[in-house]
Motif scaffolding. Structure first.
Motif, mmCIF file in Angstrom:
data_model
loop_
_atom_site.group_PDB
_atom_site.id
_atom_site.type_symbol
_atom_site.label_atom_id
_atom_site.label_comp_id
_atom_site.label_asym_id
_atom_site.label_seq_id
_atom_site.Cartn_x
_atom_site.Cartn_y
_atom_site.Cartn_z
ATOM 1 N N THR A 324 24.595 -13.375 27.420
ATOM 2 C CA THR A 324 23.630 -13.737 28.450
ATOM 3 C C THR A 324 22.411 -12.857 28.264
ATOM 4 O OG1 THR A 324 23.341 -14.068 30.828
ATOM 5 C CG2 THR A 324 24.478 -12.071 30.166
ATOM 6 N N SER A 325 21.297 -13.248 28.800
ATOM 7 C CA SER A 325 20.097 -12.428 28.678
ATOM 8 C C SER A 325 20.168 -11.248 29.637
ATOM 9 C CB SER A 325 18.853 -13.271 28.979
ATOM 10 O OG SER A 325 18.947 -13.838 30.274
ATOM 11 N N GLY A 326 19.499 -10.158 29.265
ATOM 12 C CA GLY A 326 19.502 -8.957 30.100
ATOM 13 C C GLY A 326 20.861 -8.261 30.088
ATOM 14 N N THR A 340 28.315 -19.388 24.387
ATOM 15 C CA THR A 340 29.480 -19.072 23.562
ATOM 16 C C THR A 340 29.202 -19.397 22.108
ATOM 17 O OG1 THR A 340 30.926 -19.607 25.420
ATOM 18 C CG2 THR A 340 31.943 -19.474 23.252
ATOM 19 N N THR A 341 29.538 -18.445 21.240
ATOM 20 C CA THR A 341 29.390 -18.622 19.798
ATOM 21 C C THR A 341 30.704 -18.273 19.122
ATOM 22 O OG1 THR A 341 27.051 -18.010 19.912
ATOM 23 C CG2 THR A 341 28.098 -17.929 17.736
ATOM 24 N N GLN A 357 20.076 -23.008 22.358
ATOM 25 C CA GLN A 357 19.006 -22.035 22.577
ATOM 26 C C GLN A 357 19.622 -20.664 22.821
ATOM 27 O OE1 GLN A 357 15.757 -22.855 22.295
ATOM 28 N NE2 GLN A 357 16.325 -24.991 21.866
ATOM 29 N N SER A 358 20.230 -20.114 21.795
ATOM 30 C CA SER A 358 20.958 -18.856 21.926
ATOM 31 C C SER A 358 20.007 -17.701 22.212
ATOM 32 C CB SER A 358 21.750 -18.565 20.651
ATOM 33 O OG SER A 358 22.384 -17.308 20.755
#
Length: 815
Positions: A324-326, A340-341, A357-358
């Motif tokens: 997640t960002s931050g 998820t990757t 848009q990872s």
């Protein structure tokens, strides 16, 4: 003291036998009260051991202490009744109690310095560093693994803080009163304990070291993260999300932040999780990590081996990275859905799946996966790794712990069925299959109590859900991911969890019956019987070490009072001692008076047409004057109101009795009992100790016995009935069915029922005299009709006809 009591005993015996008898009577009444308390303590400990009550280990210790004290008092009452016979009984109690105390005691806390140290220094003090810091300390020398500079505030500092502020007694008093079944009390006591921590003074030796460490890490105004690192955290029990972290802390506020993290040890969810893992409070002292905050571009969690919930569709082993960002607080708290990757674990890793848009560039994802695999190799098992990436693309590892394993039998394939699908292909955060009734609680913070077997529908997967994990058959959430802390706990307990289910809180309704399939990500309309358990019983042996000491507490080996081995030296448990004292107390009461019968009449056999050997001991006005001089008394001689009422029901013409005392084949019974109980054993005799308005009766029917203790007079506030039914000769399920029947009858007649194992306790509160008489007559009829009933019952369905027949007969009684 002993010489004084002995002198009084012989003086009363010679010159005032009536006074001695009253002393014995009073001692016996107290003995009976203490006997009941001891059996209650033993039953409570059994309830905890077998998982039927989930309580703090402090309660176990408290119960054993109370049991030890009550047994000492119990013996004192017996010694008042006969000072000479039982002089060495306390010694046997002391020995057995010593073994019990050794079995339930926990290690004394360490409070010695150092109180603050670095991660490299923590390698020599892993236990004091707590789980999270200990794992980071182990990997601090690993190449290519970046760790933030950090300080560890030792678990010894927590113990020192508690000791200096005299908090242990206050904490234990509250912990010993906790039961997970009582959510309101848990909340109240948890709040009180948190306030105890927050309001206590920080000792100067600890405060000085912590403030120095904070100033060193917080140079140039850098904010700090203060994180939990309790002992036992991130180990066999993950404690994922149970404790608090305090972020963006200035050096000036470091002491308050430390207190807040320590206080989080006493949140309801943390207490519940610890109890469910059978750990004592003092075994999970709070160490704390202080590290600088990172200006994070992105952060998240990596599983060095992708969880089965997500990897089922993959053709090769993979690392799962959730991002997640931050900062990642919202991700692990279950309030957002992760990106998820999946990255292959091949020698040349490749990205198998990635969000469109990872927030994490592909090269960085591969580096995170490589570090996760490196940690898996280092620790020798799959790891749950928390990471953060700063604006310079540096990866920092802030936590690494073993991936929790399910501790319950896991059902992963849904049985064949024709139920309609309500949702399909949703994200599976935890595998398993469960059916049950829906309870919609949009905000998980609002959850207090839930019925066993609930399917919870909520918006997010907050860690607060842990406090009710033992009541859940499944969870459906609109947000969250397998990377959340609650998902980790759900996997430990094999509770299926689906997330990313759009509008779940509006589409599902309370009491709707559904099935959650945590393997395929599906929800079905209706229940599968094999997956539907409305009253899930927690796993037996929740506290394994209680099982080790329980034989010293509860196992009953002293069976036959007529045997030569019925003696203190053969007592192998505290229960044996209680049984011995009770039987000897009764024996003393039946030999109270000498041949002159001065002061109190002696025990006499009751003439009755019932095949029951019954003795009556009159304490005060329990018999009419017509009984004077008789060696045996008749029913018409009974003046005791409670005795008359009980006997009225017991001897009713509505009951068919056989001629012989035993109501079954004695030859077969002897084989079953291996000769432990003979036909002539005093164990088969029943008795009643009576006064005009008091009765204590024990009725023995072979393998089971009943005790009725009551007051029935013109003072309503003093009237009561206490009833106990225990044992039986049938199989376990047959004995349970008989108790079910007795509970049905009594609960419909204003008795409060409590069941523990093979024991049923019933209480009837203060009531008018004629009502108490009616209830006693009911008890008498019930005892007569349930003798040997356990040998005949097989199915629950048998009880309906029996209940109807009983109430019909009860209506025919004329009081």
């Amino acid at each position: 003291m002993f010489i004084t009591e002995l002198f009084k005993h012989w003086t009363f015996r010679a010159f005032a036998p009536g006074t001695l008898l009253r002393t014995k009577y009073n001692a016996f009444k107290e003995l009976l009260r203490l006997d009941e308390r001891c059996l209650e303590h033993i039953a409570d400990l059994e309830e905890i051991h077998y998982g039927r009550e989930q309580a703090d280990w402090t309660r176990v210790v408290w119960l054993t202490e109370e049991l030890g004290r009550d047994i000492r008092s119990l013996i004192e009452q017996l010694q008042l009744m006969s000072p000479v016979k039982y002089m060495d009984l306390q010694d046997y109690a002391t020995k057995l109690n010593f073994y019990v105390r050794m079995g339930v005691s926990v290690e004394e806390p360490h409070i010695e310095p150092p109180f603050v140290f670095t991660l490299p220094e923590a390698q020599d003090m892993l236990e004091a560093a707590g789980g999270k810091a200990a794992n980071l300390a182990r990997i601090s020398s690993e190449k290519d693994i970046n760790l933030l500079p950090a300080r560890v505030i030792s678990a010894h500092a927590y113990h020192y803080f508690v000791e200096v502020n005299d908090l242990r007694e206050e904490l234990d008093k509250r912990l010993s009163a906790i039961s997970l079944a009582d959510a309101a009390t848990l909340d109240e006591l948890a709040h009180e304990m948190q306030q105890l921590i927050l309001q206590a003074d920080m000792p100067d030796p600890i405060a000085n070291e912590i403030e120095i460490a904070a100033l060193e890490l917080g140079k140039n105004g850098i904010k700090l993260a203060v994180r939990s690192s309790a002992v036992a955290e991130d180990g066999a029990a993950s404690f994922a999300g149970q404790y608090s972290s305090v972020l963006d802390v200035t050096a000036n506020n470091i002491i308050q932040a430390w207190k807040e993290v320590v206080a989080s040890k006493y949140t309801p969810r943390a207490i519940a999780y610890r109890i469910m893992n059978g750990l004592a409070d003092t075994e999970t002292p709070m160490a704390v990590l202080i590290m600088p905050m990172v200006d994070a571009v992105c952060s998240g969690v990596a599983f060095s081996t992708a969880p089965a919930e997500h990897a089922a569709h993959l053709d090769e082993p993979a690392v799962a990275v959730y991002a997640t960002s931050g900062i990642g607080e919202k991700l692990v708290s279950g309030s957002v859905t992760a990106q998820t990757t999946f990255i292959s674990k091949a020698e040349k890793p490749r990205i198998i799946e990635k969000a469109a848009q990872s927030v994490v560039p592909a090269p960085t994802l591969k580096r995170i996966a490589a570090q996760a695999q490196q940690l898996e190799t280092f620790f020798g098992e799959p790891q749950d790794v928390e990471w953060v990436v700063d604006h310079r693309s540096r990866i920092f590892i802030v936590q690494s712990r073993p991936v929790p394993h399910s501790r319950r039998p896991q059902q992963t394939e849904c049985p064949a069925h024709d139920l309609q699908a309500l949702d399909t292909n949703k994200e599976c955060a935890s595998m398993g299959i469960g059916s049950g009734k829906v309870r919609v609680v949009a905000n998980c913070q609002d959850i207090t109590e839930l019925p066993h077997g609930t399917i919870l529908v909520t918006r997010g997967l907050g860690p607060v859900l842990t406090r009710v994990i033992h009541r859940l058959n499944g969870v459906i959430a609109e947000r969250g991911s397998a990377a959340s802390h609650f998902a980790s706990v759900a996997r430990e307990f094999n509770v299926p969890v689906l997330c990313g289910v759009e509008d779940a809180c509006t589409r599902y309704t309370n009491d709707q019956l559904i099935t959650v399939d945590g393997t395929t990500g599906s929800v079905f309309d209706g229940v599968l019987p094999e997956c539907h358990q409305e009253n899930i019983k927690p796993q037996q042996g929740v506290i394994p070490r209680l099982g080790k000491v329980l034989p010293r507490i509860a196992r009953l080996t002293l069976l036959d009072p007529s045997s030569e081995s019925f003696a203190p030296e053969y007592c192998k448990s505290l229960h044996d001692l209680v049984r011995f004292v009770h039987e000897k107390g009764v024996e003393e009461m039946f030999s109270l008076v000498d041949k002159s019968s001065r002061g109190l009449s002696g025990s006499r056999k009751l003439q009755t047409h019932l095949p029951l050997s019954m003795y009556v001991l009159n304490l005060d006005k329990g018999l009419f004057h017509s009984a004077a001089g008789k060696k045996e008394v008749e029913q018409s001689d009974i003046a005791s109101v409670p005795m008359w009422a009980l006997w009225f029901g017991l001897s009713s013409e509505l009951v068919t009795w056989h001629d012989a005392l035993p109501h079954f084949d004695w030859e077969h019974f002897d084989k079953v009992s291996a000769g432990i109980i003979s036909k002539d054993s005093p164990l088969l005799a029943s008795y009643a100790i009576i006064s005009d308005n008091y009765m204590h009766a024990m009725l023995r029917f072979g393998y089971h016995f009943s005790v009725v203790d009551c007051m029935c007079g013109d003072k309503d506030r003093q009237n009561y009935i206490r009833f106990r039914f225990m044992g039986g000769g049938g199989k376990s399920h047959q004995r349970t069915l008989r108790l079910d029947f007795i509970e049905r009858i009594l609960s419909k007649n204003n008795f409060a029922i409590e069941r523990k194992g093979d024991m049923l306790n019933a209480r009837h509160g203060m009531e008018e005299e004629h009502i108490i008489q009616q209830r006693l007559a009911l008890l008498g009829l019930l005892l007569a009709k349930t003798r040997m009933l356990d040998m005949r019952l097989e199915e629950t369905s048998d009880l309906d006809a029996l209940e109807k027949e009983f109430f019909k007969d009860l209506g025919s009684l004329t009081y």
